[in-house]
Write an enzyme that holds these catalytic residues in place. Structure first.
Site, PDB file in Angstrom:
ATOM      1  N   GLU A 271     -11.788  -4.267  14.747  1.00 36.52           N
ATOM      2  CA  GLU A 271     -12.911  -4.311  13.808  1.00 36.52           C
ATOM      3  C   GLU A 271     -13.893  -5.445  14.097  1.00 36.52           C
ATOM      4  OE1 GLU A 271     -11.882  -2.985   9.813  1.00 36.52           O
ATOM      5  OE2 GLU A 271     -13.465  -4.266   9.042  1.00 36.52           O
TER       6      GLU A 271
ATOM      7  N   LYS B  15      -3.576  -0.976  11.367  1.00 34.75           N
ATOM      8  CA  LYS B  15      -3.742  -2.030  10.356  1.00 34.75           C
ATOM      9  C   LYS B  15      -2.479  -2.070   9.512  1.00 34.75           C
ATOM     10  CE  LYS B  15      -8.713  -2.454   9.619  1.00 34.75           C
ATOM     11  NZ  LYS B  15      -9.814  -2.279   8.644  1.00 34.75           N
TER      12      LYS B  15
ATOM     13  N   ARG C 186     -15.759  -0.273  13.671  1.00 33.64           N
ATOM     14  CA  ARG C 186     -14.622   0.118  12.819  1.00 33.64           C
ATOM     15  C   ARG C 186     -14.888  -0.153  11.338  1.00 33.64           C
ATOM     16  NH1 ARG C 186      -8.075  -0.387  13.744  1.00 33.64           N
ATOM     17  NH2 ARG C 186      -7.538   0.410  11.693  1.00 33.64           N
TER      18      ARG C 186
ATOM     19  N   ASN D  84     -14.619   1.558   6.290  1.00 35.96           N
ATOM     20  CA  ASN D  84     -14.467   0.928   4.973  1.00 35.96           C
ATOM     21  C   ASN D  84     -15.554   1.327   3.994  1.00 35.96           C
ATOM     22  OD1 ASN D  84     -12.062  -0.539   5.185  1.00 35.96           O
ATOM     23  ND2 ASN D  84     -13.084  -2.003   6.521  1.00 35.96           N
TER      24      ASN D  84
ATOM     25  N   LYS E 187     -10.890   9.194  13.104  1.00 35.81           N
ATOM     26  CA  LYS E 187     -10.338   7.837  13.035  1.00 35.81           C
ATOM     27  C   LYS E 187      -9.937   7.340  14.416  1.00 35.81           C
ATOM     28  CE  LYS E 187      -7.858   4.372  10.773  1.00 35.81           C
ATOM     29  NZ  LYS E 187      -7.275   3.843   9.565  1.00 35.81           N
TER      30      LYS E 187
ATOM     31  N   GLU F   3     -10.413  10.072   1.111  1.00 36.67           N
ATOM     32  CA  GLU F   3     -10.512   9.510   2.467  1.00 36.67           C
ATOM     33  C   GLU F   3     -10.938  10.592   3.473  1.00 36.67           C
ATOM     34  OE1 GLU F   3     -10.392   6.308   3.132  1.00 36.67           O
ATOM     35  OE2 GLU F   3      -8.926   5.304   1.862  1.00 36.67           O
TER      36      GLU F   3
ATOM     37  N   HIS G  90      -5.548   3.768  -4.600  1.00 39.82           N
ATOM     38  CA  HIS G  90      -6.488   3.319  -3.570  1.00 39.82           C
ATOM     39  C   HIS G  90      -7.593   4.366  -3.342  1.00 39.82           C
ATOM     40  CE1 HIS G  90      -7.986   1.388   0.032  1.00 39.82           C
ATOM     41  NE2 HIS G  90      -7.835   2.524   0.690  1.00 39.82           N
TER      42      HIS G  90
ATOM     43  N   ARG H 204       9.208 -11.061  16.465  1.00 36.83           N
ATOM     44  CA  ARG H 204       7.876 -11.121  17.109  1.00 36.83           C
ATOM     45  C   ARG H 204       7.370  -9.757  17.585  1.00 36.83           C
ATOM     46  NH1 ARG H 204      10.246 -15.846  19.422  1.00 36.83           N
ATOM     47  NH2 ARG H 204       9.631 -17.660  18.214  1.00 36.83           N
TER      48      ARG H 204
ATOM     49  N   HIS I 132     -11.815  -2.117  -3.346  1.00 36.51           N
ATOM     50  CA  HIS I 132     -10.801  -3.168  -3.385  1.00 36.51           C
ATOM     51  C   HIS I 132     -10.998  -4.069  -4.607  1.00 36.51           C
ATOM     52  CE1 HIS I 132      -9.795  -2.961   1.219  1.00 36.51           C
ATOM     53  NE2 HIS I 132      -9.262  -1.977   0.528  1.00 36.51           N
TER      54      HIS I 132
ATOM     55  N   HIS J 196     -14.941   0.763   0.317  1.00 38.55           N
ATOM     56  CA  HIS J 196     -13.749  -0.076   0.163  1.00 38.55           C
ATOM     57  C   HIS J 196     -14.057  -1.456  -0.425  1.00 38.55           C
ATOM     58  CE1 HIS J 196     -11.956   3.117   2.448  1.00 38.55           C
ATOM     59  NE2 HIS J 196     -10.804   2.508   2.574  1.00 38.55           N
TER      60      HIS J 196
HETATM   61  P1  NAD Z   1       1.470   5.254  -1.764  1.00 41.40           P
HETATM   62  O1  NAD Z   1       2.060   4.824  -0.502  1.00 41.40           O
HETATM   63  O2  NAD Z   1       1.670   4.394  -2.956  1.00 41.40           O
HETATM   64  O3  NAD Z   1       1.977   6.723  -2.090  1.00 41.40           O
HETATM   65  C1  NAD Z   1       1.534   7.353  -3.259  1.00 41.40           C
HETATM   66  C2  NAD Z   1       2.661   7.871  -4.132  1.00 41.40           C
HETATM   67  O4  NAD Z   1       3.143   9.095  -3.610  1.00 41.40           O
HETATM   68  C3  NAD Z   1       3.874   6.962  -4.215  1.00 41.40           C
HETATM   69  O5  NAD Z   1       4.409   7.019  -5.502  1.00 41.40           O
HETATM   70  C4  NAD Z   1       4.831   7.596  -3.220  1.00 41.40           C
HETATM   71  O6  NAD Z   1       6.171   7.271  -3.470  1.00 41.40           O
HETATM   72  C5  NAD Z   1       4.558   9.045  -3.426  1.00 41.40           C
HETATM   73  N1  NAD Z   1       4.837   9.942  -2.314  1.00 41.40           N
HETATM   74  C6  NAD Z   1       4.589   9.701  -1.001  1.00 41.40           C
HETATM   75  N2  NAD Z   1       4.799  10.823  -0.300  1.00 41.40           N
HETATM   76  C7  NAD Z   1       5.217  11.767  -1.162  1.00 41.40           C
HETATM   77  C8  NAD Z   1       5.578  13.126  -1.023  1.00 41.40           C
HETATM   78  N3  NAD Z   1       5.478  13.758   0.145  1.00 41.40           N
HETATM   79  N4  NAD Z   1       5.983  13.797  -2.126  1.00 41.40           N
HETATM   80  C9  NAD Z   1       6.026  13.170  -3.335  1.00 41.40           C
HETATM   81  N5  NAD Z   1       5.658  11.893  -3.539  1.00 41.40           N
HETATM   82  C10 NAD Z   1       5.262  11.206  -2.455  1.00 41.40           C
HETATM   83  O7  NAD Z   1      -0.113   5.444  -1.635  1.00 41.40           O
HETATM   84  P2  NAD Z   1      -1.046   6.013  -0.474  1.00 41.40           P
HETATM   85  O8  NAD Z   1      -2.222   6.551  -1.154  1.00 41.40           O
HETATM   86  O9  NAD Z   1      -0.306   6.838   0.478  1.00 41.40           O
HETATM   87  O10 NAD Z   1      -1.470   4.702   0.329  1.00 41.40           O
HETATM   88  C11 NAD Z   1      -2.242   3.699  -0.270  1.00 41.40           C
HETATM   89  C12 NAD Z   1      -2.017   2.424   0.502  1.00 41.40           C
HETATM   90  O11 NAD Z   1      -2.473   2.605   1.842  1.00 41.40           O
HETATM   91  C13 NAD Z   1      -2.770   1.246  -0.054  1.00 41.40           C
HETATM   92  O12 NAD Z   1      -1.920   0.130  -0.098  1.00 41.40           O
HETATM   93  C14 NAD Z   1      -3.895   1.025   0.939  1.00 41.40           C
HETATM   94  O13 NAD Z   1      -4.293  -0.307   1.002  1.00 41.40           O
HETATM   95  C15 NAD Z   1      -3.242   1.475   2.208  1.00 41.40           C
HETATM   96  N6  NAD Z   1      -4.193   1.894   3.251  1.00 41.40           N
HETATM   97  C16 NAD Z   1      -4.040   1.370   4.472  1.00 41.40           C
HETATM   98  C17 NAD Z   1      -4.882   1.769   5.493  1.00 41.40           C
HETATM   99  C18 NAD Z   1      -4.666   1.243   6.881  1.00 41.40           C
HETATM  100  O14 NAD Z   1      -5.525   1.476   7.741  1.00 41.40           O
HETATM  101  N7  NAD Z   1      -3.557   0.588   7.160  1.00 41.40           N
HETATM  102  C19 NAD Z   1      -5.882   2.706   5.243  1.00 41.40           C
HETATM  103  C20 NAD Z   1      -5.999   3.236   3.968  1.00 41.40           C
HETATM  104  C21 NAD Z   1      -5.140   2.822   2.972  1.00 41.40           C
HETATM  105  N1  GLY Z   2      -8.891   2.208   6.669  1.00 45.98           N
HETATM  106  C1  GLY Z   2      -9.760   1.372   7.425  1.00 45.98           C
HETATM  107  C2  GLY Z   2      -9.340   1.129   8.827  1.00 45.98           C
HETATM  108  O1  GLY Z   2      -8.317   1.577   9.270  1.00 45.98           O
HETATM  109  O2  GLY Z   2     -10.018   0.436   9.518  1.00 45.98           O
END
Ligand code: NAD
Ligand code: GLY
Length: 361
Positions: free
Chosen positions: A235, A141, A239, A243, A225, A183, A263, A119, A250, A246
């Site tokens: 949100e 998030k 907030r 997006n 942010k 971003e 992404h 939890r 998406h 997005h």
């Molecule tokens: P990812 O986590 O898939 O990382 C991208 C690639 O880079 C992967 O292959 C990873 O293994 C590699 N990698 C990571 N760090 C590295 C490094 N320092 N050196 C070499 N390789 C490395 O992708 P991302 O773009 O980081 O994240 C995308 C995800 O984030 C999506 O699922 C998206 O929905 C999510 N997201 C969430 C929020 C939120 O607010 N929670 C906001 C934006 C995106």
């Molecule tokens: N990436 C959108 C949010 O964090 O709200």
């Protein structure tokens, strides 16, 4: 090193930004509670950085590693279970701390695991992609994907701290780096015209990953942010501007199969669509759209959606967007460069007419 604060009352937390933070024993140790640590990473990042993190942990902790498969297609409930399996097998209790070492996929999954394991347990974000450093690690998030929609199963759950080690960006592949830049540019577009211009005039330094420019860009992005999240953590309103691009993005990610479009790439193409729609409504100029397109292309980002999507596919994905309220689609558009807003007055017919020129049908 720079420190920012996400102001959320008793859930406030610091964001540290600087080179070498993964090796910073004091900084990491300060935010670990209890005697157990679960490091969640993936098969690409763990071999690069997990030993540094382990070496920076205080002595005498029980440390468990969980290495997830790499990729957006593995951001699922089934893979999430690996984290719970490891935590339970090693008897992690409610005072354990989960460390999310990786990009946004690892951060979102480790965060959701932290929100739900027994939890809710402590967790710290150690983001290693540019995208995770400027966006996903901040704001709480957490989620996994469902085959019918992205990030559909998750929770709002804030970390205890975010440690951004800017040195790790040197190993990031070029396509992933560009996706993160999308971003960064988004923050300028949605809320800071000065930052937008600042970034534009430093396009070469950004492209070549100049450490000083990058560090300032990360700091300004995180500050933007943090401010939006502090104003609207869950949100209910403002907030949603985070997006921009997005809703379109998406839809692209889901339709193309998770992982085929990154992404940040989908967000870049989505931001261009949002900008074009804003221009059609007379809020920004065609010249501003052209300048955005030219700049995103320069940073090696896609500026148009995949041509094989049908209007029906677009609408089906967009109908599942989390911004839909009572069946009414809400879109983030631009009132001006540096000023985003949420609108709910784009009818389905208008959206169909807008999307048709980008579609195969
Ligand atoms: P990812 O986590 O898939 O990382 C991208 C690639 O880079 C992967 O292959 C990873 O293994 C590699 N990698 C990571 N760090 C590295 C490094 N320092 N050196 C070499 N390789 C490395 O992708 P991302 O773009 O980081 O994240 C995308 C995800 O984030 C999506 O699922 C998206 O929905 C999510 N997201 C969430 C929020 C939120 O607010 N929670 C906001 C934006 C995106
Ligand atoms: N990436 C959108 C949010 O964090 O709200």
């Amino acid at each position: 090193m720079k420190t920012l604060q996400v102001e959320l009352g008793e859930r406030s937390y610091p964001i540290y930004i600087g080179p070498g933070l993964l090796d910073d024993v004091q900084r990491l140790g300060k935010h670990i509670q209890g005697r157990q640590v679960l490091i969640v990473s993936n098969e690409t990042v763990a071999p690069l950085y997990v030993e540094s993190v382990k070496a920076a942990l205080p002595q005498g902790l029980q440390v468990t590693d969980v290495t997830l498969p790499d990729g957006e297609q593995h951001k699922t409930l089934a893979v999430l279970e690996k984290i719970f399996d490891a935590a339970l097998a090693e008897n992690h209790n409610r005072s354990t701390t989960i460390l999310a070492l990786g990009g946004g996929v690892v951060g979102d999954m480790a965060g959701f695991a932290a929100a739900s394991y027994q939890r809710g347990v402590n967790f710290i974000q150690l983001p290693t992609t540019l995208l995770a450093q400027v966006d996903s690690s901040v704001g709480g998030k957490t989620a996994v994907n469902h085959p019918l929609g992205k990030n559909m199963i998750g929770a709002f759950y804030q970390p205890q701290a975010v440690l951004i080690d800017t040195n790790v960006l040197t190993t990031l592949p070029p396509r992933e780096y560009a996706a993160g830049l999308a971003e960064v540019i988004k923050y300028g577009l949605i809320c800071d015209a000065d930052f937008y211009q600042w970034l534009r005039t430093r396009r070469d330094a950004l492209k070549s990953r100049d450490p000083k420019t990058l560090s300032e860009a990360i700091e300004r992005s995180c500050a933007a942010k943090a401010q939006v999240v502090a104003a609207d953590e869950r949100e209910g309103g403002i907030r949603a501007i985070l997006n921009l691009g997005h809703t379109f993005g998406h839809a692209i990610e889901a339709q193309q199969g998770y992982g085929n479009w990154l992404h940040g790439e989908a967000v870049a193409a989505g931001m261009v669509l949002a900008a074009r729609l804003s221009a059609e409504r007379g809020d920004i100029t065609a010249g501003e759209v052209d300048a955005l397109v030219e700049w995103l292309e320069y940073q090696n980002l896609p500026v148009a959606p995949p041509p094989d999507m049908t209007v029906e596919q677009w609408l089906a994905h967009m109908a599942r967007d989390k911004k839909v309220i009572d069946g009414r689609l809400r879109l983030v558009l631009l009132r001006a460069i540096g000023d985003a807003c949420v609108v709910d007055d784009v009818s389905t017919a208008a959206l169909e007419a807008f999307l048709a020129p980008f579609c195969a049908c």
